[in-house]
Scaffold this motif. Structure first.
Motif, PDB file in Angstrom:
ATOM      1  N   ASN A  55       0.855  -1.196   0.000  1.00 32.54           N
ATOM      2  CA  ASN A  55       0.000   0.000   0.000  1.00 32.54           C
ATOM      3  C   ASN A  55       0.890   1.245   0.000  1.00 32.54           C
ATOM      4  O   ASN A  55       1.009   1.955   0.992  1.00 32.54           O
ATOM      5  CB  ASN A  55      -0.927  -0.014   1.216  1.00 32.54           C
ATOM      6  N   ASP A  58      -1.035   6.398  -2.754  1.00 35.58           N
ATOM      7  CA  ASP A  58      -2.454   6.686  -2.520  1.00 35.58           C
ATOM      8  C   ASP A  58      -2.645   8.181  -2.331  1.00 35.58           C
ATOM      9  O   ASP A  58      -1.769   8.880  -1.816  1.00 35.58           O
ATOM     10  CB  ASP A  58      -2.954   5.937  -1.280  1.00 35.58           C
ATOM     11  N   TYR A  60      -5.131  10.435  -0.215  1.00 37.53           N
ATOM     12  CA  TYR A  60      -6.097  10.241   0.859  1.00 37.53           C
ATOM     13  C   TYR A  60      -6.398  11.552   1.579  1.00 37.53           C
ATOM     14  O   TYR A  60      -5.674  12.541   1.455  1.00 37.53           O
ATOM     15  CB  TYR A  60      -5.629   9.165   1.834  1.00 37.53           C
ATOM     16  N   ASP A  79      -7.634   9.216   8.835  1.00 40.45           N
ATOM     17  CA  ASP A  79      -7.276   9.105   7.426  1.00 40.45           C
ATOM     18  C   ASP A  79      -8.341   8.308   6.681  1.00 40.45           C
ATOM     19  O   ASP A  79      -8.689   7.188   7.099  1.00 40.45           O
ATOM     20  CB  ASP A  79      -5.934   8.388   7.260  1.00 40.45           C
ATOM     21  N   PHE A  81      -8.824   6.615   3.101  1.00 44.30           N
ATOM     22  CA  PHE A  81      -7.973   6.237   1.978  1.00 44.30           C
ATOM     23  C   PHE A  81      -8.718   6.262   0.645  1.00 44.30           C
ATOM     24  O   PHE A  81      -9.944   6.184   0.598  1.00 44.30           O
ATOM     25  CB  PHE A  81      -7.379   4.852   2.219  1.00 44.30           C
ATOM     26  N   ARG A  91      -4.644   1.528  -2.633  1.00 45.52           N
ATOM     27  CA  ARG A  91      -5.719   1.282  -1.667  1.00 45.52           C
ATOM     28  C   ARG A  91      -7.049   0.983  -2.352  1.00 45.52           C
ATOM     29  O   ARG A  91      -8.053   0.775  -1.672  1.00 45.52           O
ATOM     30  CB  ARG A  91      -5.903   2.505  -0.768  1.00 45.52           C
TER      31      ARG A  91
END
Length: 282
Positions: A55, A58, A60, A79, A81, A91
């Motif tokens: 992961n 991303d 986010y 958070d 995602f 994610r």
């Protein structure tokens, strides 16, 4: 490397100048004299970070908050995602990898309770300005729930200013099926700082801000070939702040992120990651 970091932190503390009680210490019974609060939204982009199970990339959304109210000193964030539901995000979901943990959110909540205020006593000693009962909760939406409790402090460090430091024991409710679930297992030494070092005439400024979290002594999972008894996360952020906005870059060093051995079932969990951040302040 870990030993050198810890030795450096201890040396800085011991070499700090002796200070009197911190300015916000209550002497007239009004424990809310120094109250404050802050709240902000952050749009974050992670690049090559070392979150387990690949992961790494991303975009986010983060809701971050903190403040002080009487005996309680508070910090936390939530958070969310894959905020843009993008197939380019790690994610977004990986049905081909049965070991992937496609969490939708992560919540960190860290209230500390001032021993100085609760006892109406000045417990400062040298560079140590204030003592706390420190707590921490790390919660993922699928199978993570860690609780910590211990002793915290605010320490005055030359040039850097106030350094938050906490040493806490770790209790595990859920840990993605690890054999330490439902038990006390390990400790964490955590520090954090926020240092403005360039100021402009329009009252904006540039900071060096970050944290270091060192988990150790998690021996109950050390017999798992994919787990380890210690981990390190060291974040160094450089941010430009105005009254309403902030823009920043963060360089983060990982070692055995989330107590997963690098190169095992969780993939690469050691090395450097990068973060880009746009912030709106309330």
């Amino acid at each position: 490397m870990i030993q050198r970091l810890l030795i450096a932190i201890v040396a800085i503390i011991l070499l700090s100048p002796m200070t009197s009680a911190f300015a916000a210490k209550v002497t007239d019974g009004d424990i809310h004299k120094g109250d404050f609060r802050w709240f902000q939204f952050n749009l974050m982009q992670s690049i090559d970070n070392k979150i387990p199970f690949q992961n790494q990339q991303d975009t986010y959304f983060e809701m971050e908050f903190g403040g002080r109210s009487g005996i309680i000193d508070l910090y936390g964030y939530l958070d969310i995602f894959d905020i843009f539901n993008s197939p380019n995000s790690d994610r977004h979901g990986d049905t081909s990898n049965p070991n992937a943990q496609d969490d939708n959110f992560f919540f960190k909540f860290s209230p500390r309770f001032s021993l100085d205020y609760m006892t109406r006593s000045d417990l400062s000693l040298g560079p140590v300005q204030e003592l706390y009962i420190a707590t921490l909760f790390n919660v993922g939406d699928r199978a993570l729930f860690e609780e910590y409790i211990g002793l915290g402090s605010d320490i005055q460090v030359p040039w850097l200013g106030k350094l938050g430091a906490n040493l806490m024991a770790r209790h595990v409710r859920e840990n993605y099926g690890a054999n330490d679930e439902g038990s006390w297992n390990g400790y964490i030494l955590s520090t954090n700082w926020f240092k403005p070092f360039v100021e402009f005439q329009n009252q904006s400024f540039i900071t060096w801000q970050g944290y270091l979290d060192y988990k150790f002594g998690a021996d109950k999972i050390a017999d798992d070939v994919d787990r380890t008894s210690w981990s390190l996360e060291w974040f160094n952020g450089f941010y430009w702040h105005s009254k309403q906005y902030a823009v920043g870059y963060g360089l983060k060093y990982y070692q055995n992120m989330a107590l997963f051995k690098s190169g095992g079932i969780a993939g690469e969990t050691s090395g450097f990651g990068h973060y880009l951040d746009l912030t709106y302040k309330f």
